[in-house]
Design a protein around this motif. Sequence first.
Motif, PDB file in Angstrom:
ATOM      1  N   GLN A   1       0.803  -1.217   0.000  1.00 19.02           N
ATOM      2  CA  GLN A   1       0.000   0.000   0.000  1.00 19.02           C
ATOM      3  C   GLN A   1       0.839   1.272   0.000  1.00 19.02           C
ATOM      4  OE1 GLN A   1      -2.957   0.997   3.288  1.00 19.02           O
ATOM      5  NE2 GLN A   1      -4.259   0.596   1.544  1.00 19.02           N
ATOM      6  N   TYR A   2       1.941   1.288   0.756  1.00 20.61           N
ATOM      7  CA  TYR A   2       2.687   2.530   0.931  1.00 20.61           C
ATOM      8  C   TYR A   2       4.022   2.570   0.210  1.00 20.61           C
ATOM      9  CZ  TYR A   2      -0.727   3.514   4.550  1.00 20.61           C
ATOM     10  OH  TYR A   2      -1.892   3.743   5.227  1.00 20.61           O
ATOM     11  N   GLY A   3       4.456   1.469  -0.348  1.00 20.36           N
ATOM     12  CA  GLY A   3       5.710   1.476  -1.097  1.00 20.36           C
ATOM     13  C   GLY A   3       6.934   1.651  -0.233  1.00 20.36           C
ATOM     14  N   GLU A   4       6.791   1.563   1.074  1.00 15.75           N
ATOM     15  CA  GLU A   4       7.973   1.600   1.918  1.00 15.75           C
ATOM     16  C   GLU A   4       7.797   0.632   3.094  1.00 15.75           C
ATOM     17  OE1 GLU A   4       8.262   5.956   2.642  1.00 15.75           O
ATOM     18  OE2 GLU A   4       7.192   5.488   4.488  1.00 15.75           O
TER      19      GLU A   4
ATOM     20  N   GLN B   1       4.240  -0.177  14.364  1.00 13.70           N
ATOM     21  CA  GLN B   1       2.938  -0.408  13.734  1.00 13.70           C
ATOM     22  C   GLN B   1       2.688  -1.890  13.527  1.00 13.70           C
ATOM     23  OE1 GLN B   1       1.592   1.988  10.428  1.00 13.70           O
ATOM     24  NE2 GLN B   1       3.114   3.538  10.899  1.00 13.70           N
TER      25      GLN B   1
ATOM     26  N   LYS C   1      13.036   4.123   9.903  1.00 16.10           N
ATOM     27  CA  LYS C   1      13.621   5.445   9.706  1.00 16.10           C
ATOM     28  C   LYS C   1      13.127   6.450  10.750  1.00 16.10           C
ATOM     29  CE  LYS C   1      10.083   6.988   6.501  1.00 16.10           C
ATOM     30  NZ  LYS C   1       9.731   7.386   5.165  1.00 16.10           N
ATOM     31  N   HIS C   2      12.069   6.106  11.483  1.00 17.34           N
ATOM     32  CA  HIS C   2      11.535   7.062  12.459  1.00 17.34           C
ATOM     33  C   HIS C   2      12.286   7.014  13.779  1.00 17.34           C
ATOM     34  CE1 HIS C   2       8.108   7.777   9.844  1.00 17.34           C
ATOM     35  NE2 HIS C   2       8.017   6.473   9.692  1.00 17.34           N
TER      36      HIS C   2
ATOM     37  N   TYR D   1      -3.477   8.703   9.443  1.00 17.88           N
ATOM     38  CA  TYR D   1      -2.184   8.055   9.691  1.00 17.88           C
ATOM     39  C   TYR D   1      -1.392   8.860  10.702  1.00 17.88           C
ATOM     40  CZ  TYR D   1       2.211   5.682   8.542  1.00 17.88           C
ATOM     41  OH  TYR D   1       3.362   4.956   8.586  1.00 17.88           O
TER      42      TYR D   1
ATOM     43  N   ASN E   1      -0.224   7.488  14.405  1.00 19.05           N
ATOM     44  CA  ASN E   1       1.178   7.119  14.567  1.00 19.05           C
ATOM     45  C   ASN E   1       2.106   8.211  15.056  1.00 19.05           C
ATOM     46  OD1 ASN E   1       0.851   4.414  13.537  1.00 19.05           O
ATOM     47  ND2 ASN E   1       0.445   5.408  11.577  1.00 19.05           N
ATOM     48  N   ASP E   2       1.633   9.411  15.251  1.00 20.11           N
ATOM     49  CA  ASP E   2       2.478  10.506  15.741  1.00 20.11           C
ATOM     50  C   ASP E   2       3.512  11.006  14.744  1.00 20.11           C
ATOM     51  OD1 ASP E   2       3.136  10.568  19.331  1.00 20.11           O
ATOM     52  OD2 ASP E   2       1.967  11.831  17.973  1.00 20.11           O
ATOM     53  N   TYR E   3       3.719  10.325  13.637  1.00 22.15           N
ATOM     54  CA  TYR E   3       4.580  10.869  12.587  1.00 22.15           C
ATOM     55  C   TYR E   3       3.785  10.816  11.287  1.00 22.15           C
ATOM     56  CZ  TYR E   3       5.571   5.813  12.592  1.00 22.15           C
ATOM     57  OH  TYR E   3       5.460   4.450  12.643  1.00 22.15           O
TER      58      TYR E   3
ATOM     59  N   LEU F   1       3.070  10.467   7.065  1.00 21.87           N
ATOM     60  CA  LEU F   1       3.465   9.699   5.891  1.00 21.87           C
ATOM     61  C   LEU F   1       4.424  10.541   5.060  1.00 21.87           C
ATOM     62  CD1 LEU F   1       0.254   8.076   4.395  1.00 21.87           C
ATOM     63  CD2 LEU F   1       2.325   6.895   5.073  1.00 21.87           C
ATOM     64  N   SER F   2       5.484   9.909   4.542  1.00 27.30           N
ATOM     65  CA  SER F   2       6.398  10.646   3.669  1.00 27.30           C
ATOM     66  C   SER F   2       5.692  10.897   2.338  1.00 27.30           C
ATOM     67  CB  SER F   2       7.653   9.808   3.437  1.00 27.30           C
ATOM     68  OG  SER F   2       7.320   8.633   2.734  1.00 27.30           O
TER      69      SER F   2
ATOM     70  N   ARG G   1       6.606  10.043  -0.569  1.00 29.54           N
ATOM     71  CA  ARG G   1       6.630   8.833  -1.398  1.00 29.54           C
ATOM     72  C   ARG G   1       5.561   7.854  -0.949  1.00 29.54           C
ATOM     73  NH1 ARG G   1      11.605   5.444  -0.966  1.00 29.54           N
ATOM     74  NH2 ARG G   1      10.307   3.608  -0.969  1.00 29.54           N
ATOM     75  N   ALA G   2       5.422   7.680   0.368  1.00 27.65           N
ATOM     76  CA  ALA G   2       4.420   6.744   0.874  1.00 27.65           C
ATOM     77  C   ALA G   2       3.014   7.239   0.555  1.00 27.65           C
ATOM     78  CB  ALA G   2       4.591   6.548   2.373  1.00 27.65           C
TER      79      ALA G   2
ATOM     80  N   ASN H   1       2.357   6.559  -3.073  1.00 27.47           N
ATOM     81  CA  ASN H   1       2.093   5.136  -3.294  1.00 27.47           C
ATOM     82  C   ASN H   1       0.713   4.750  -2.815  1.00 27.47           C
ATOM     83  OD1 ASN H   1       4.243   3.388  -4.476  1.00 27.47           O
ATOM     84  ND2 ASN H   1       5.479   4.543  -3.040  1.00 27.47           N
ATOM     85  N   PHE H   2       0.324   5.302  -1.672  1.00 27.55           N
ATOM     86  CA  PHE H   2      -1.003   5.029  -1.131  1.00 27.55           C
ATOM     87  C   PHE H   2      -2.084   5.515  -2.095  1.00 27.55           C
ATOM     88  CE2 PHE H   2      -4.283   4.415   1.866  1.00 27.55           C
ATOM     89  CZ  PHE H   2      -5.086   5.544   1.855  1.00 27.55           C
TER      90      PHE H   2
ATOM     91  N   ARG I   1      -2.311   3.300  -5.062  1.00 31.21           N
ATOM     92  CA  ARG I   1      -2.968   2.040  -4.714  1.00 31.21           C
ATOM     93  C   ARG I   1      -4.483   2.221  -4.717  1.00 31.21           C
ATOM     94  NH1 ARG I   1      -2.500  -2.815  -5.437  1.00 31.21           N
ATOM     95  NH2 ARG I   1      -0.354  -2.173  -5.640  1.00 31.21           N
ATOM     96  N   MET I   2      -4.960   3.370  -4.193  1.00 30.10           N
ATOM     97  CA  MET I   2      -6.404   3.635  -4.183  1.00 30.10           C
ATOM     98  C   MET I   2      -6.935   3.745  -5.615  1.00 30.10           C
ATOM     99  SD  MET I   2      -7.460   3.748  -1.042  1.00 30.10           S
ATOM    100  CE  MET I   2      -6.295   2.540  -0.523  1.00 30.10           C
TER     101      MET I   2
END
Lengths: 261, 202
Positions: A101-104, A110, A142-143, B67, B71-73, B75-76, B78-79, B82-83, B86-87
């Motif tokens: 889904q996210y490519g990374e 998580q 990476k986080h 997100y 998760n407190d951070y 999404l980059s 790139r992510a 990509n997401f 995908r949708m």
Amino acid sequence: MARRYDSRTTIFSPEGRLYQVEYAMEAIAHAGTCLGILAKDGIILAAEKKNTNVLLDDENFFSDKIYKLYDDMVCSVAGITSDANVLTNELRLIAQRYFLQYGEPMPCEQLVSWLCNIKQAYTQYGGKRPFGVSILYAGWDKHYGFQLYQSDPSGNYGGWKATCIGNYSNAAISLLKQDYKEEISLQEAKALVVKILSKTLDTTKLSPEKLEIASLYREKNNTKMSILKHEEVKRLIEDQERVEKEEEAQKKREAEARPST
Amino acid sequence: MECILGIRFNDFILLAADTIDSRSIVVMKHDVDKFFPLSKNLLMAVCGESGDTTQFSEYIAKNVHLYKMKNDYELSPRASANFTRRMLADSLRSRERYNVNLLMAGYDEVEKKAELYYMDYLASMMELPYCAHGYGSYFVLGCLDAYYKPDMSVANGYELLKRCIAEISKRFSINLPTFSVKLIDKDGIHDQEPIHARQLVI
């Protein structure tokens, strides 16, 4: 269809406890020990191999107790091996779905969190028993860099600097409390692991056949995991025995130097 | 008849989009904002079927936000790209596809670089130095091939964008009088002066 199963597996006791979960943890307390230490440049996972039968054909598989989940994460299990296989399979699927889904690569926490939500579901509904496995996860993202997590049958998890699960884990954890230092290096962690296991396991003498040590580290922007070879484990054990002998000799000398009363 | 353009330079990205919403031969609205911010450093410009554009963009934006809450951070870029892809891919082989084309621009604070993603309704995706959607792309890509340099300053980048839009005004038979412009860099998303075709020297 829950009627057909004993629906009492997932309800509270009058004192507010979940007996099935506690019994699952009891099963794990008798399983082979797993120890994990977070160093500043990597993570060490060590596992006690319980199946050391000479008839076992152990040449062609990767490891008894240590599973690779995806490029950046490995785990070690203590408990019922068949339950562990189901969970590690699920962990691998979860990680790859994230990557699709996210490519990374999936961040470590998580993945742990996702699996723990599944484990928790088995303590609340379905009429099925919880998984009899505790898992130590070692990963890099990476986080937050290198991370060590532990999860148990209740679905709770925590991040640790050093921890132990399975047989004699309490003794190992109290030793770790004394001997673990922040900013420990990977090499020092390997020695510490052997020291702790030699002091807590019930076998009279550690041997490379009984011990499996894996290290997770970063090299050129990639995460690498290696299982220590027979010779290196042997050398670590021998070093530890030498240190112990010296400590004993030192104690003896001190006792002799003291004037007898 | 819509047109969106994006140009990625060393430390920033310029995104431009026309401001016209038309149905067949009639212009419905002259001041449409076709940009959807996804986070502090991530911006999406969308064109395509009316309705799909808003629905899809809001869906992506809220998922990116979820997100961050979980998760407190964040999404980059790139992510997130990509997401989004995908949708689009999942919707493509479903009952009804999302008919949207988009450009996603983001500054990755960890990798310290600017990224520009081109995506279309068939869920193809590429990270490119410059790209465009719509008929306008036929006119500007050649222009960018000739004059683009990755190390341009913001002022020079803006001039390059003006040059592209001048080309569209001169040669494209549909009137696109205004382009709104946004700059994305490490400090976030910044509005720029809109480019009006009639003020350009053609």
